[in-house]
Design an enzyme around this catalytic site. Structure first.
Site, PDB file in Angstrom:
ATOM      1  N   HIS B  85       0.842  -1.201   0.000  1.00  0.00           N
ATOM      2  CA  HIS B  85       0.000   0.000   0.000  1.00  0.00           C
ATOM      3  C   HIS B  85       0.874   1.247   0.000  1.00  0.00           C
ATOM      4  N   ASP B 114       8.419  22.724 -25.144  1.00  0.00           N
ATOM      5  CA  ASP B 114       8.263  21.366 -24.631  1.00  0.00           C
ATOM      6  C   ASP B 114       9.229  21.242 -23.467  1.00  0.00           C
ATOM      7  N   TRP B 150       7.238  -0.291   4.360  1.00  0.00           N
ATOM      8  CA  TRP B 150       7.819   0.415   3.220  1.00  0.00           C
ATOM      9  C   TRP B 150       9.222   0.909   3.543  1.00  0.00           C
ATOM     10  N   SER B 177      13.882   6.422 -12.963  1.00  0.00           N
ATOM     11  CA  SER B 177      12.796   7.205 -13.543  1.00  0.00           C
ATOM     12  C   SER B 177      12.697   8.582 -12.900  1.00  0.00           C
ATOM     13  N   GLU B 263      12.131  12.918   1.021  1.00  0.00           N
ATOM     14  CA  GLU B 263      11.083  12.301   0.220  1.00  0.00           C
ATOM     15  C   GLU B 263       9.696  12.800   0.622  1.00  0.00           C
ATOM     16  N   TYR B 265       8.932  15.624   1.749  1.00  0.00           N
ATOM     17  CA  TYR B 265       8.738  16.972   1.212  1.00  0.00           C
ATOM     18  C   TYR B 265       8.627  16.952  -0.298  1.00  0.00           C
ATOM     19  N   HIS B 310      14.633  12.224  13.077  1.00  0.00           N
ATOM     20  CA  HIS B 310      13.425  12.314  13.901  1.00  0.00           C
ATOM     21  C   HIS B 310      12.521  11.102  13.699  1.00  0.00           C
ATOM     22  N   HIS B 311      12.856  10.271  12.723  1.00  0.00           N
ATOM     23  CA  HIS B 311      12.130   9.009  12.586  1.00  0.00           C
ATOM     24  C   HIS B 311      12.740   7.925  13.457  1.00  0.00           C
ATOM     25  N   THR B 336       7.080  26.747   7.105  1.00  0.00           N
ATOM     26  CA  THR B 336       5.768  26.226   6.743  1.00  0.00           C
ATOM     27  C   THR B 336       4.676  27.148   7.253  1.00  0.00           C
ATOM     28  N   LYS B 339       4.131  29.950   4.995  1.00  0.00           N
ATOM     29  CA  LYS B 339       3.286  29.620   3.846  1.00  0.00           C
ATOM     30  C   LYS B 339       1.811  29.654   4.232  1.00  0.00           C
ATOM     31  N   ARG B 458       1.177   0.723  15.291  1.00  0.00           N
ATOM     32  CA  ARG B 458       0.858   0.592  13.876  1.00  0.00           C
ATOM     33  C   ARG B 458       1.337  -0.778  13.378  1.00  0.00           C
TER      34      ARG B 458
HETATM   35  C1  HEA Z   1       1.132   8.560  -0.279  1.00  0.00           C
HETATM   36  C2  HEA Z   1       0.434   8.168   0.336  1.00  0.00           C
HETATM   37  C3  HEA Z   1      -0.693   7.440   0.975  1.00  0.00           C
HETATM   38  C4  HEA Z   1      -2.023   7.512   0.663  1.00  0.00           C
HETATM   39  C5  HEA Z   1      -2.688   8.326  -0.422  1.00  0.00           C
HETATM   40  C6  HEA Z   1      -2.676   6.639   1.584  1.00  0.00           C
HETATM   41  C7  HEA Z   1      -4.049   6.430   1.604  1.00  0.00           C
HETATM   42  C8  HEA Z   1      -4.722   5.643   2.537  1.00  0.00           C
HETATM   43  N1  HEA Z   1      -4.152   4.920   3.552  1.00  0.00           N
HETATM   44 FE1  HEA Z   1      -2.150   4.733   3.921  1.00  0.00          FE
HETATM   45  N2  HEA Z   1      -0.166   4.558   4.288  1.00  0.00           N
HETATM   46  C9  HEA Z   1       0.839   5.256   3.667  1.00  0.00           C
HETATM   47  C10 HEA Z   1       0.682   6.185   2.658  1.00  0.00           C
HETATM   48  C11 HEA Z   1      -0.539   6.529   2.076  1.00  0.00           C
HETATM   49  N3  HEA Z   1      -1.757   6.055   2.437  1.00  0.00           N
HETATM   50  C12 HEA Z   1       2.102   4.901   4.235  1.00  0.00           C
HETATM   51  C13 HEA Z   1       3.468   5.469   3.841  1.00  0.00           C
HETATM   52  C14 HEA Z   1       1.848   3.958   5.222  1.00  0.00           C
HETATM   53  C15 HEA Z   1       2.852   3.262   6.144  1.00  0.00           C
HETATM   54  C16 HEA Z   1       3.136   1.885   5.664  1.00  0.00           C
HETATM   55  C17 HEA Z   1       4.049   1.142   6.563  1.00  0.00           C
HETATM   56  O1  HEA Z   1       3.765   1.070   7.761  1.00  0.00           O
HETATM   57  O2  HEA Z   1       5.054   0.627   6.076  1.00  0.00           O
HETATM   58  C18 HEA Z   1       0.400   3.777   5.238  1.00  0.00           C
HETATM   59  C19 HEA Z   1      -0.272   2.930   6.119  1.00  0.00           C
HETATM   60  C20 HEA Z   1      -1.640   2.893   6.268  1.00  0.00           C
HETATM   61  C21 HEA Z   1      -2.310   2.259   7.344  1.00  0.00           C
HETATM   62  C22 HEA Z   1      -1.655   1.595   8.528  1.00  0.00           C
HETATM   63  C23 HEA Z   1      -1.377   0.181   8.247  1.00  0.00           C
HETATM   64  C24 HEA Z   1      -0.642  -0.434   9.371  1.00  0.00           C
HETATM   65  O3  HEA Z   1       0.062   0.240  10.096  1.00  0.00           O
HETATM   66  O4  HEA Z   1      -0.780  -1.642   9.494  1.00  0.00           O
HETATM   67  C25 HEA Z   1      -3.664   2.414   7.141  1.00  0.00           C
HETATM   68  C26 HEA Z   1      -4.720   1.926   8.027  1.00  0.00           C
HETATM   69  O5  HEA Z   1      -5.763   2.411   8.092  1.00  0.00           O
HETATM   70  C27 HEA Z   1      -3.815   3.151   5.928  1.00  0.00           C
HETATM   71  C28 HEA Z   1      -5.027   3.524   5.361  1.00  0.00           C
HETATM   72  C29 HEA Z   1      -5.146   4.326   4.237  1.00  0.00           C
HETATM   73  C30 HEA Z   1      -6.425   4.648   3.629  1.00  0.00           C
HETATM   74  C31 HEA Z   1      -7.762   4.150   4.093  1.00  0.00           C
HETATM   75  C32 HEA Z   1      -6.148   5.473   2.578  1.00  0.00           C
HETATM   76  C33 HEA Z   1      -7.157   6.088   1.646  1.00  0.00           C
HETATM   77  O6  HEA Z   1      -6.914   7.467   1.518  1.00  0.00           O
HETATM   78  C34 HEA Z   1      -7.144   5.419   0.308  1.00  0.00           C
HETATM   79  C35 HEA Z   1      -8.307   5.905  -0.525  1.00  0.00           C
HETATM   80  C36 HEA Z   1      -8.314   5.386  -1.935  1.00  0.00           C
HETATM   81  C37 HEA Z   1      -9.035   4.350  -2.361  1.00  0.00           C
HETATM   82  C38 HEA Z   1      -9.860   3.549  -1.461  1.00  0.00           C
HETATM   83  C39 HEA Z   1      -8.930   3.897  -3.752  1.00  0.00           C
HETATM   84  C40 HEA Z   1     -10.025   4.258  -4.599  1.00  0.00           C
HETATM   85  C41 HEA Z   1     -11.336   3.525  -4.519  1.00  0.00           C
HETATM   86  C42 HEA Z   1     -11.613   2.265  -4.846  1.00  0.00           C
HETATM   87  C43 HEA Z   1     -10.598   1.194  -5.057  1.00  0.00           C
HETATM   88  C44 HEA Z   1     -12.996   1.917  -5.017  1.00  0.00           C
HETATM   89  C45 HEA Z   1     -13.496   0.807  -4.212  1.00  0.00           C
HETATM   90  C46 HEA Z   1     -13.633   1.132  -2.790  1.00  0.00           C
HETATM   91  C47 HEA Z   1     -14.802   1.160  -2.124  1.00  0.00           C
HETATM   92  C48 HEA Z   1     -16.139   1.101  -2.769  1.00  0.00           C
HETATM   93  C49 HEA Z   1     -14.815   1.307  -0.621  1.00  0.00           C
HETATM   94  N4  HEA Z   1      -2.569   3.430   5.411  1.00  0.00           N
HETATM   95  C1  HEA Z   2       3.896  14.897   2.900  1.00  0.00           C
HETATM   96  C2  HEA Z   2       4.440  14.292   3.831  1.00  0.00           C
HETATM   97  C3  HEA Z   2       4.859  14.817   5.168  1.00  0.00           C
HETATM   98  C4  HEA Z   2       4.992  16.098   5.626  1.00  0.00           C
HETATM   99  C5  HEA Z   2       4.761  17.397   4.899  1.00  0.00           C
HETATM  100  C6  HEA Z   2       5.426  15.985   6.988  1.00  0.00           C
HETATM  101  C7  HEA Z   2       5.684  17.089   7.801  1.00  0.00           C
HETATM  102  C8  HEA Z   2       6.247  17.011   9.051  1.00  0.00           C
HETATM  103  N1  HEA Z   2       6.519  15.857   9.749  1.00  0.00           N
HETATM  104 FE1  HEA Z   2       6.099  13.974   9.147  1.00  0.00          FE
HETATM  105  N2  HEA Z   2       5.960  12.089   8.443  1.00  0.00           N
HETATM  106  C9  HEA Z   2       5.549  11.717   7.186  1.00  0.00           C
HETATM  107  C10 HEA Z   2       5.176  12.558   6.170  1.00  0.00           C
HETATM  108  C11 HEA Z   2       5.205  13.935   6.256  1.00  0.00           C
HETATM  109  N3  HEA Z   2       5.537  14.670   7.347  1.00  0.00           N
HETATM  110  C12 HEA Z   2       5.532  10.288   7.064  1.00  0.00           C
HETATM  111  C13 HEA Z   2       5.136   9.492   5.827  1.00  0.00           C
HETATM  112  C14 HEA Z   2       5.946   9.790   8.283  1.00  0.00           C
HETATM  113  C15 HEA Z   2       6.048   8.338   8.741  1.00  0.00           C
HETATM  114  C16 HEA Z   2       7.025   7.519   8.025  1.00  0.00           C
HETATM  115  C17 HEA Z   2       6.994   6.113   8.511  1.00  0.00           C
HETATM  116  O1  HEA Z   2       7.481   5.867   9.629  1.00  0.00           O
HETATM  117  O2  HEA Z   2       6.447   5.235   7.808  1.00  0.00           O
HETATM  118  C18 HEA Z   2       6.225  10.957   9.121  1.00  0.00           C
HETATM  119  C19 HEA Z   2       6.709  10.861  10.413  1.00  0.00           C
HETATM  120  C20 HEA Z   2       7.149  11.942  11.138  1.00  0.00           C
HETATM  121  C21 HEA Z   2       7.894  11.839  12.346  1.00  0.00           C
HETATM  122  C22 HEA Z   2       8.346  10.539  13.011  1.00  0.00           C
HETATM  123  C23 HEA Z   2       7.279  10.032  13.887  1.00  0.00           C
HETATM  124  C24 HEA Z   2       7.625   8.716  14.438  1.00  0.00           C
HETATM  125  O3  HEA Z   2       7.742   7.748  13.678  1.00  0.00           O
HETATM  126  O4  HEA Z   2       7.790   8.655  15.652  1.00  0.00           O
HETATM  127  C25 HEA Z   2       8.144  13.115  12.781  1.00  0.00           C
HETATM  128  C26 HEA Z   2       8.904  13.459  13.997  1.00  0.00           C
HETATM  129  O5  HEA Z   2       9.417  14.485  14.157  1.00  0.00           O
HETATM  130  C27 HEA Z   2       7.540  14.008  11.807  1.00  0.00           C
HETATM  131  C28 HEA Z   2       7.581  15.390  11.894  1.00  0.00           C
HETATM  132  C29 HEA Z   2       7.108  16.232  10.900  1.00  0.00           C
HETATM  133  C30 HEA Z   2       7.174  17.693  10.996  1.00  0.00           C
HETATM  134  C31 HEA Z   2       7.716  18.492  12.140  1.00  0.00           C
HETATM  135  C32 HEA Z   2       6.648  18.166   9.827  1.00  0.00           C
HETATM  136  C33 HEA Z   2       6.546  19.602   9.428  1.00  0.00           C
HETATM  137  O6  HEA Z   2       6.982  19.810   8.121  1.00  0.00           O
HETATM  138  C34 HEA Z   2       5.169  20.166   9.591  1.00  0.00           C
HETATM  139  C35 HEA Z   2       5.167  21.674   9.506  1.00  0.00           C
HETATM  140  C36 HEA Z   2       3.789  22.283   9.467  1.00  0.00           C
HETATM  141  C37 HEA Z   2       3.157  22.905  10.468  1.00  0.00           C
HETATM  142  C38 HEA Z   2       3.754  23.008  11.837  1.00  0.00           C
HETATM  143  C39 HEA Z   2       1.793  23.484  10.291  1.00  0.00           C
HETATM  144  C40 HEA Z   2       1.733  24.901   9.801  1.00  0.00           C
HETATM  145  C41 HEA Z   2       2.486  25.869  10.620  1.00  0.00           C
HETATM  146  C42 HEA Z   2       1.951  26.900  11.318  1.00  0.00           C
HETATM  147  C43 HEA Z   2       0.485  27.212  11.296  1.00  0.00           C
HETATM  148  C44 HEA Z   2       2.886  27.790  12.057  1.00  0.00           C
HETATM  149  C45 HEA Z   2       2.836  27.766  13.528  1.00  0.00           C
HETATM  150  C46 HEA Z   2       3.043  26.430  14.114  1.00  0.00           C
HETATM  151  C47 HEA Z   2       3.816  26.160  15.169  1.00  0.00           C
HETATM  152  C48 HEA Z   2       4.671  27.147  15.830  1.00  0.00           C
HETATM  153  C49 HEA Z   2       3.789  24.773  15.745  1.00  0.00           C
HETATM  154  N4  HEA Z   2       6.947  13.263  10.833  1.00  0.00           N
HETATM  155 CU   LIG Z   3      10.452  13.108   8.485  1.00  0.00          CU
END
Ligand code: HEA
Ligand code: HEA
Ligand SMILES: [Cu+2]
Ligand code: CUA
Lengths: 302, 545, 288
Positions: B85, B114, B150, B177, B263, B265, B310-311, B336, B339, B458
């Site tokens: 997923h 282009d 993943w 790619s 990634e 970001y 931080h991960h 952020t 923005k 999770r």
């Molecule tokens: C890019 C990012 C992305 C997106 C878009 C999504 C989208 C969604 N994600 Fe996911 N997710 C991740 C990135 C993303 N996720 C990542 C990085 C993890 C961590 C994996 C890991 O732990 O290694 C994760 C893990 C994760 C978990 C935790 C699994 C676990 O820890 O065991 C769950 C559980 O609820 C979840 C749910 C969902 C759901 C419900 C959506 C929904 O938004 C999806 C909606 C889209 C559809 C459903 C498809 C379209 C519709 C159909 C196919 C039609 C048929 C359906 C019906 C009629 C119901 N995701």
């Molecule tokens: C699009 C993807 C995306 C983005 C934009 C971010 C944005 C941020 N993420 Fe997130 N993050 C993920 C995707 C993303 N993350 C994913 C996929 C994981 C899990 C990966 C995995 O384990 O599978 C993860 C996990 C993750 C962790 C690890 C958690 C854990 O595993 O224990 C942490 C810890 O610091 C973190 C921090 C942040 C922070 C500080 C930001 C910041 O950039 C957010 C900044 C934005 C704001 C703060 C809001 C707007 C700001 C204001 C309104 C200003 C005023 C606010 C303050 C003064 C607070 N992220």
């Molecule tokens: Cu991070």
């Protein structure tokens, strides 16, 4: 500004209501239905962690109220359908400086207590007993390395209890709600042999794993620590309240990652010493019975 | 080169069908194409397909988590679904969607004929389906697909069978790619701008892609290196990640997250760009603080290289490391925040209308910010000791990824669909899609904060009954959100093939920028002769001075 | 300048990219099968690589034809240059991952295993007999005792070879720019030969390492980083040398002009990059 104030107040009221729910969920030992928040836990560290968590939470709520409030206000006030005419400006250096500076101050306010807490957590020295934890697919081994300076031979494996294990098989058709200990549902959160610890004693944990990475986590103690093969991590706790605290492995470790719970049973010191004595007796009895394998045990890593 | 060479495309943007010189035949048109618009379309269609495949895996996950007890899946299948997923959504859905949007819009927005390297552009795309053939094909191989998450942490990820090699090679292909795509985008932006399109007059979307492309080139090779070491550890006896041989499993995590944080970001910056196009259009007001917006993106990109650990707050880093990564991570809130505040100020005293793209953009700002807040909470190390590897983190990243990145993409799709297809989509169904998605996504992911805080890890297929209620709500929200996406597809198909309502060149009343000066649908070749740019054609830039 | 307006060359559709994609699929799919001991893997991989080679010839062939036909203007040239620069940057980051592994192992993981700093407990509980030192094959003595290659033999020679090849390619480039064909061909050939000798020495060194020093890929973290870094670099030298040879052939056919020879320059950049990486290797893998 009136509608802005209204929205803000309503949000604040909702948030307060949510907080009331949070607070009530924290004294129990395991997770509760509808629990909304992190437990405050049973150590001074876990309570301080809960504190930094709540501080960060309220700060976010406050910023959210301001940002979303302003946004909602803008969406009502400046609608084209209400005859709004677009202004032309697109700069305001003063404003931009303000909203760069204020968040910096807010962040410092959050980072400061967190830093102090982290430094305090780093002080593992002066611990009074040592537990070695080893993660296996999919069980934990606990070794009571020493207690007040005295080495002990006590060590055992702790695995998911048989009842949960039966129910959790795919398609077993058994009801998870039926797995209980007293009033408490302990489905997937119970083990055959819990880790017994004394209350009020500073315990050092040395944590490792034998195959893949696991993570040892009991929410009521406030922290989790990864168990990494070939590496030792350490951490410590001093439990203030007797009770049974439940946690789970928190790092994906393969098929049965969801099925290697952790149970800590904290008992008064005297009771613990009694327990340890019986365990020690049992351990040395089995040691004389089968000397060779037992002697090899302390060096668990081969 | 005295005269324009006849081999050089010399069409004018007249949209005249006869002059369009589209290649004939399906294969020629789509397989061999060098046209940025066709390649953009290919990327977008591919991405939507992957979104549905990845989404249906998520539906299975949510179905299993609907109630306690294992009803449908074996635990190893559950892990496989979680891993696939995420890989499919990240590398197959979100990233290609942004590349597709970049392909379509960057040349239009900067007045280029282009992409800079059109043949390579084709290759960047056509590697992807093959990469995913390998990745998804693993499900049918002995031992099934990868089950280690993943993040592919060793030693667990090395326990697989066939899938280890195939997953790694699939990632290599995705890397190739992405890198080629990113090189193309940088070369296009730096080299192909029409005269007068100075760097600080470019649309914010173009800026966001320029910086994203830089991030891609900087970190995709690092991921490739990390998985290559996995490969040799598994098949060639190396000890990079074995303590017994002097390596360290944690070293993998450092290398992986050096890639992994930038990634995330990569998956949000282009969405920032999109929103920065849409909000001014529907506010009928120039973007507030254009330069600050650009510098904020650059600062976020810079910071993204120094926050990776931080991960890994629970792997047992030295205190100094924990503190450094905490402070660096928290700093990201500042650019952020700039923005978010600037988007808000753009709306302030504007003249707002709420067509579907605007609705998605506003929802983006609100919901992304919620995800940002939980991100900042995660950055606080002691608190993260509790959050790490729980559903709190799952909630965090789905707020930024689904209601952030994916909403950004949907906003862009509605915003530019008329330009692409020449037809207006159904505003009514667009709004239905929006409201349905926006509500469902909160029902889906908000309760995950609660179960996470209450202690649900999770990546588990089954849980204690205390977590049951919120999981059921979350699953219902999940099915609802998934079903809502069927509306999205319906709206797109209707718009492209059936809609009778023609779009004007301008499409949106408040829209500014070069892309709105060409007819809708945009002709096959645009800007074969560089346009002469006047200030009032610019989307942004310091025009108000 | 006016005549270049609108003259950015946008090629017609091309089948080479899709051929290349099939090539990649065959190469890695075959390799994957092979690693999992499925015997058809090897031939599939060979076919895939073959397709890639065909693709490269075909693709670059088109580019050369278009270039010779004068379709490319200055702007196209800049695109190519940017493409090459950023490609090399991506390669730098690829190497950075492996160098990062080396530095991490040497500054963190190995000392920790030996009980330094935060590793006291790790050493005490798990590897009490282990004293950290570099080179090492780890506390479990993976792969058995080994010795390392002295930097002052073949590696030093190789350093000199690559450095001189950097000089010869520069001379060749200069000759191309000043129109001295004969000198160009000689010095370009010299560059290729120097590269080939380098590779020969490296093969010899590997054989020595395996046969006499018991230094293998399986020699713990030292063997892993040593062979990964030098091997990955060797692969780049190989590619670079092949590209140089192609350039030689093209020069011999009279392809380039004094101020239009980007392909040559790109390969020269690549070669310099490979050269610089080697200096890093020599320093961090061999000397320090
Ligand atoms: C890019 C990012 C992305 C997106 C878009 C999504 C989208 C969604 N994600 Fe996911 N997710 C991740 C990135 C993303 N996720 C990542 C990085 C993890 C961590 C994996 C890991 O732990 O290694 C994760 C893990 C994760 C978990 C935790 C699994 C676990 O820890 O065991 C769950 C559980 O609820 C979840 C749910 C969902 C759901 C419900 C959506 C929904 O938004 C999806 C909606 C889209 C559809 C459903 C498809 C379209 C519709 C159909 C196919 C039609 C048929 C359906 C019906 C009629 C119901 N995701
Ligand atoms: C699009 C993807 C995306 C983005 C934009 C971010 C944005 C941020 N993420 Fe997130 N993050 C993920 C995707 C993303 N993350 C994913 C996929 C994981 C899990 C990966 C995995 O384990 O599978 C993860 C996990 C993750 C962790 C690890 C958690 C854990 O595993 O224990 C942490 C810890 O610091 C973190 C921090 C942040 C922070 C500080 C930001 C910041 O950039 C957010 C900044 C934005 C704001 C703060 C809001 C707007 C700001 C204001 C309104 C200003 C005023 C606010 C303050 C003064 C607070 N992220
Ligand atoms: Cu991070
Ligand atoms: Cu052990 Cu997860």
């Amino acid at each position: 500004m009136i509608s802005f104030g209204m929205v803000g107040a309503r949000r604040a009221a909702a948030a307060v209501a949510a907080f009331a729910l949070f607070a009530s969920g924290t004294v129990m030992a395991g997770p509760q239905p509808w629990q909304l928040n992190m437990p405050t836990g049973v150590t001074s560290i876990s309570q301080r962690i809960h504190g930094v968590h709540m501080l960060a939470f309220w700060i976010c709520v406050a910023i959210g109220v301001i940002v979303y409030g302003a946004m909602v206000y803008a969406m009502f006030k400046f609608r084209k359908s209400r005859g709004a005419v677009a202004a032309k400006w697109s700069h305001n250096t003063m404003l931009e400086a303000v909203w760069t500076t204020i968040p910096i101050l807010i962040l410092i306010a959050m980072a400061w207590p967190a830093t102090k807490l982290l430094i305090d957590m780093a002080h593992v020295e002066n611990s009074e007993m040592t537990i070695k934890v080893t993660g296996y697919q999919w069980k934990w081994r606990y070794e009571y390395v020493d207690y007040f300076g005295k080495a002990t031979p006590v060590n055992f494996i702790s695995t998911l209890d048989a009842e949960s294990n039966r129910v959790r098989q795919t398609g077993s058709g058994l009801d998870p709600h039926s797995v209980k200990e007293g009033d408490e549902n302990v489905y997937l959160l119970n083990v055959d042999k819990p880790l017994v610890l004394p209350v009020g004693v500073k315990v050092r944990f040395v944590i490792t794993a034998d195959d893949v990475i696991h993570s040892w986590w009991v929410p009521d103690l406030g922290w989790k620590q990864d168990a990494i093969p070939g590496i030792i991590n350490d951490n410590w706790t001093r439990i203030d309240v007797a009770g049974t605290y439940r946690g789970q492995c928190a790092e994906l470790c393969g098929r049965d990652h969801g099925f290697m719970p952790i149970v800590v049973k904290a008992v008064p010191k005297a009771e613990f010493e009694q327990w340890l004595a019986t365990q020690q007796a049992a351990a040395s009895a089995s040691k004389t019975a089968q000397a060779a394998p037992a002697a090899a045990l302390p060096a668990t890593q081969g | 080169m005295a005269a324009v060479n006849p081999a050089i495309h010399d069409t004018h943007h007249d949209g005249h069908a006869g002059h369009d010189d589209k290649p004939h035949g399906f294969l020629h048109r789509w397989l061999f194409t060098t046209n940025h618009k066709d390649i953009g379309t290919l990327y977008l269609v591919f991405s939507l397909t992957m979104f549905f495949i990845g989404g249906s895996f998520a539906m299975l996950i949510r179905a299993e988590l609907f109630q306690p007890g294992l009803q449908l899946l074996q635990p190893e299948t559950f892990n496989e679904l979680t891993t696939m997923h995420a890989l499919i959504m990240i590398f197959g859905a979100i990233m290609p969607a942004f590349v597709g949007l970049g392909n379509w819009m960057i040349p239009l927005q900067i007045g280029a004929p282009d992409m800079a390297l059109p043949r390579m552009n084709n290759w960047s795309f056509w590697i992807l389906p093959f990469a995913f053939l390998l990745l998804i094909g693993e499900i049918f191989m002995p031992g099934g697909g990868p089950q280690g998450g993943w993040t592919m942490y060793p030693p667990l990820s090395l326990e697989g069978g066939f899938n280890v090699a195939f997953m790694i090679f699939a990632i290599h292909l995705m890397g190739i790619s992405s890198i080629m795509g990113a090189i193309n985008i940088i070369a296009t932006i730096l080299n192909m701008r029409a005269p007068g399109m100075d760097l600080l007059k470019m649309p914010v979307f173009v800026w966001s892609w320029l910086i994203t492309a830089f991030l891609l080139i900087a970190v995709m090779p690092v991921l490739a290196g990390a998985v290559t070491m996995l490969l040799t550890d598994k098949y060639f006896g190396t000890s990079f990640f074995h303590a017994a041989g002097g390596g360290d499993p944690v070293m993998y995590q450092h290398i992986f997250w050096f890639f992994g944080h930038p990634e995330v970001y990569i998956m949000i910056l282009p969405a920032f760009g999109i929103v920065s196009e849409i909000i001014p259009t529907f506010s009928r007001k120039p973007i507030f603080g254009y330069q600050a917006m650009v510098y904020a993106i650059a600062s976020i990109a810079f910071l993204s290289f120094i926050v990776w650990a931080h991960h890994m707050f629970t792997v047992g880093m030295p205190l100094g490391g924990e503190l450094f990564f905490m402070y660096a991570t928290m700093l990201i809130a500042i650019p952020t925040g700039v923005k978010v505040f600037n988007w808000l100020s753009t709306m302030w005293q504007g003249s707002l209308t709420f067509e579907t793209p605007m609705l998605f953009a506003i929802a983006f700002v609100i919901l992304f910010t919620i995800g940002g807040f939980s991100g900042v909470m995660c950055a606080i190390v002691p608190a993260d000791f509790q959050y790490q590897d729980t559903y709190f983190v799952v909630a965090h990243f789905h707020y930024v990824l689904v209601s952030g990145a994916a909403f950004g993409i949907m906003a862009a799709a509605y915003y530019w669909l008329p330009k692409w297809s020449g037809n207006m989509y159904s505003e009514k169904w667009g709004k239905i899609h929006f409201w349905s998605s926006a509500i469902a996504v909160n029902v889906l992911f908000f309760p995950q904060h609660f179960v996470g805080l209450a202690g649900m890890p999770r990546r588990i297929p089954d849980y204690n009954v205390a977590f049951a209620d919120f999981n059921m709500i979350s699953s219902i929200g999940g099915f609802w959100f998934g079903a809502s996406q069927l509306i999205f597809v319906g709206v797109i198909i209707h718009c492209v093939y059936f809609s009778r309502q023609r779009a004007t060149a301008q499409v949106w009343e408040g829209a500014r920028g070069l892309e709105w000066t060409v007819p809708s649908p945009a002709p096959f070749h645009t800007f074969s002769t560089p346009p002469v740019i006047t200030n009032d054609m610019l989307a942004h830039g310091d025009v108000s001075h | 300048m006016a005549q270049t307006q609108g003259a950015y060359y946008v090629p017609h559709g091309s089948h080479w990219p899709i051929v290349g994609s099939f090539g990649l699929l065959g190469a890695v799919g075959g390799a994957g099968l092979w690693l999992n001991e499925v015997m058809v893997g090897k031939p599939i991989m060979a076919v895939g690589i073959g397709l890639l080679v065909v693709m490269l010839f075909g693709w670059f062939g088109s580019v050369i034809r278009e270039s010779l036909a004068g379709y490319y203007n200055k702007q196209v040239d800049v695109s190519f240059r940017m493409g090459m620069i950023w490609f090399i940057f991506s390669e730098v980051m690829f190497f950075a991952a492996f160098f990062g592994a080396l530095f991490y192992a040497r500054t963190f993981s190995v000392p920790w295993l030996g009980g330094e700093g935060d590793g006291a407990l790790t050493n005490f509980y798990l590897w009490p007999q282990y004293a950290a030192a570099w080179p090492t094959n780890g506390p479990a003595d993976i792969g058995g005792g080994f010795s390392t290659m002295s930097p002052w033999g073949i590696p030093l020679l190789n350093t000199l070879l690559l450095l001189s090849s950097g000089v010869t390619i520069t001379i060749a480039h200069h000759a191309l720019r000043t129109g001295h064909r004969a000198r160009l061909l000689v010095f370009l050939a010299l560059t290729v030969i120097l590269g080939a000798i380098f590779l020969g020495f490296q093969v010899h060194e590997y054989a020595e390492a395996y046969e006499h020093f018991n230094l293998t890929l399986g020699s713990g973290i030292y063997g892993s980083t040593f062979f990964m870094l030098t091997g990955f670099h060797g692969l780049h030298v190989t590619l670079g040398a092949i590209m140089l040879a192609v350039m030689w052939a093209r020069c011999a056919k009279g392809h380039f002009t004094r101020d239009n020879h980007f392909a040559f320059e790109a390969v020269a950049w690549y070669w310099h990059f490979v050269d610089v990486v080697w200096l890093g290797l020599f320093l961090f893998v061999y000397v320090l």
